[in-house]
Each structure stands twice: as C-alpha cells, then as structure tokens.
Design a protein around this motif. Structure first.
Motif, PDB file in Angstrom:
ATOM      1  N   ALA A   9       7.638 -10.284   0.678  1.00 64.37           N
ATOM      2  CA  ALA A   9       6.327 -10.270   0.038  1.00 64.37           C
ATOM      3  C   ALA A   9       5.338  -9.505   0.918  1.00 64.37           C
ATOM      4  N   THR A  10       4.419  -8.797   0.279  1.00 62.73           N
ATOM      5  CA  THR A  10       3.471  -7.975   1.037  1.00 62.73           C
ATOM      6  C   THR A  10       2.505  -8.826   1.856  1.00 62.73           C
ATOM      7  N   TRP A  11       2.273 -10.062   1.450  1.00 66.14           N
ATOM      8  CA  TRP A  11       1.350 -10.947   2.165  1.00 66.14           C
ATOM      9  C   TRP A  11       2.019 -11.721   3.296  1.00 66.14           C
ATOM     10  N   ALA A  12       3.341 -11.639   3.418  1.00 66.19           N
ATOM     11  CA  ALA A  12       4.083 -12.449   4.393  1.00 66.19           C
ATOM     12  C   ALA A  12       3.869 -11.935   5.814  1.00 66.19           C
ATOM     13  N   THR A  13       3.693 -12.874   6.735  1.00 67.28           N
ATOM     14  CA  THR A  13       3.562 -12.536   8.147  1.00 67.28           C
ATOM     15  C   THR A  13       4.939 -12.597   8.810  1.00 67.28           C
ATOM     16  N   LYS A  14       5.016 -12.089  10.043  1.00 68.15           N
ATOM     17  CA  LYS A  14       6.290 -12.110  10.758  1.00 68.15           C
ATOM     18  C   LYS A  14       6.751 -13.545  11.015  1.00 68.15           C
ATOM     19  N   HIS A  15       5.815 -14.426  11.277  1.00 72.23           N
ATOM     20  CA  HIS A  15       6.169 -15.827  11.525  1.00 72.23           C
ATOM     21  C   HIS A  15       6.775 -16.460  10.266  1.00 72.23           C
ATOM     22  N   GLN A  16       6.176 -16.209   9.107  1.00 70.12           N
ATOM     23  CA  GLN A  16       6.709 -16.743   7.847  1.00 70.12           C
ATOM     24  C   GLN A  16       8.074 -16.143   7.537  1.00 70.12           C
ATOM     25  N   ILE A  17       8.242 -14.856   7.792  1.00 66.98           N
ATOM     26  CA  ILE A  17       9.520 -14.184   7.544  1.00 66.98           C
ATOM     27  C   ILE A  17      10.598 -14.769   8.461  1.00 66.98           C
TER      28      ILE A  17
END
Length: 92
Positions: free
Chosen positions: A31-39
């Motif tokens: 997702a374009t809104w996803a951060t590295k931590h969420q990924i």
C-alpha cells in the motif's frame, strides 16, 4: 493494527524478482500509505521469517495511449524485503 493483506497486496513475479530470490530478497507490491515498520510486521507474519532489511520504491503513474484515447497506469509502491539467513536455510 492493520491487516496483513491491507499492507502487502501481492508478490511481484518478474525476472528481476526471480534473480533476487536467489539472494534471499522477496519483492511485493504494498500500500502507498504503508511505512517500513508496518511492512516489516506484516512480512514477518506472512512469511513466518525474520526480516533483515526493507527497501521501498514509489513507482509513479505512466501515460498510456490506446488509439486516440489517453489514460494512465496506476502508481504503486514496491518493497524489497531481505530475509535473515536462518530463515532461508529453514525454507530449503
């Protein structure tokens, strides 16, 4: 917390991606809104492996033409996820 499949959308199966798999790197559309931590959290849950590093790339939309009509492809975000070595040996 967000769901795994909201963050990681699908694997990108390309020729470059197959070469990177030999180096223990997975490529996904995220997702374009996803951060590295969420990924990282989503990848560890999905792949059941420890994540070593993440690189992200935002791919802009491109103009496309079909006859006399103009349109655009969608923009997307890619994540190159490098897995820890212990996980690679367990997968084999």
């Amino acid at each position: 917390m967000t769901k795994i499949f909201e963050v990681i959308r699908k694997p990108l199966l390309t020729e470059k991606g197959q070469i990177l798999r030999e180096a223990n790197i997975q490529v996904f559309e995220v997702a374009t809104w996803a951060t590295k931590h969420q990924i990282k959290e989503a990848a560890e849950l999905l792949l059941q492996a420890k994540v070593k590093s993440i690189r992200t790339v935002s791919v802009p939309a491109k103009a496309k033409r079909l006859g006399r009509w103009m349109g655009t492809t969608g923009s997307m975000k890619k994540a190159y996820i490098e897995l820890a070595e212990a996980a690679a040996e367990a997968a084999e």
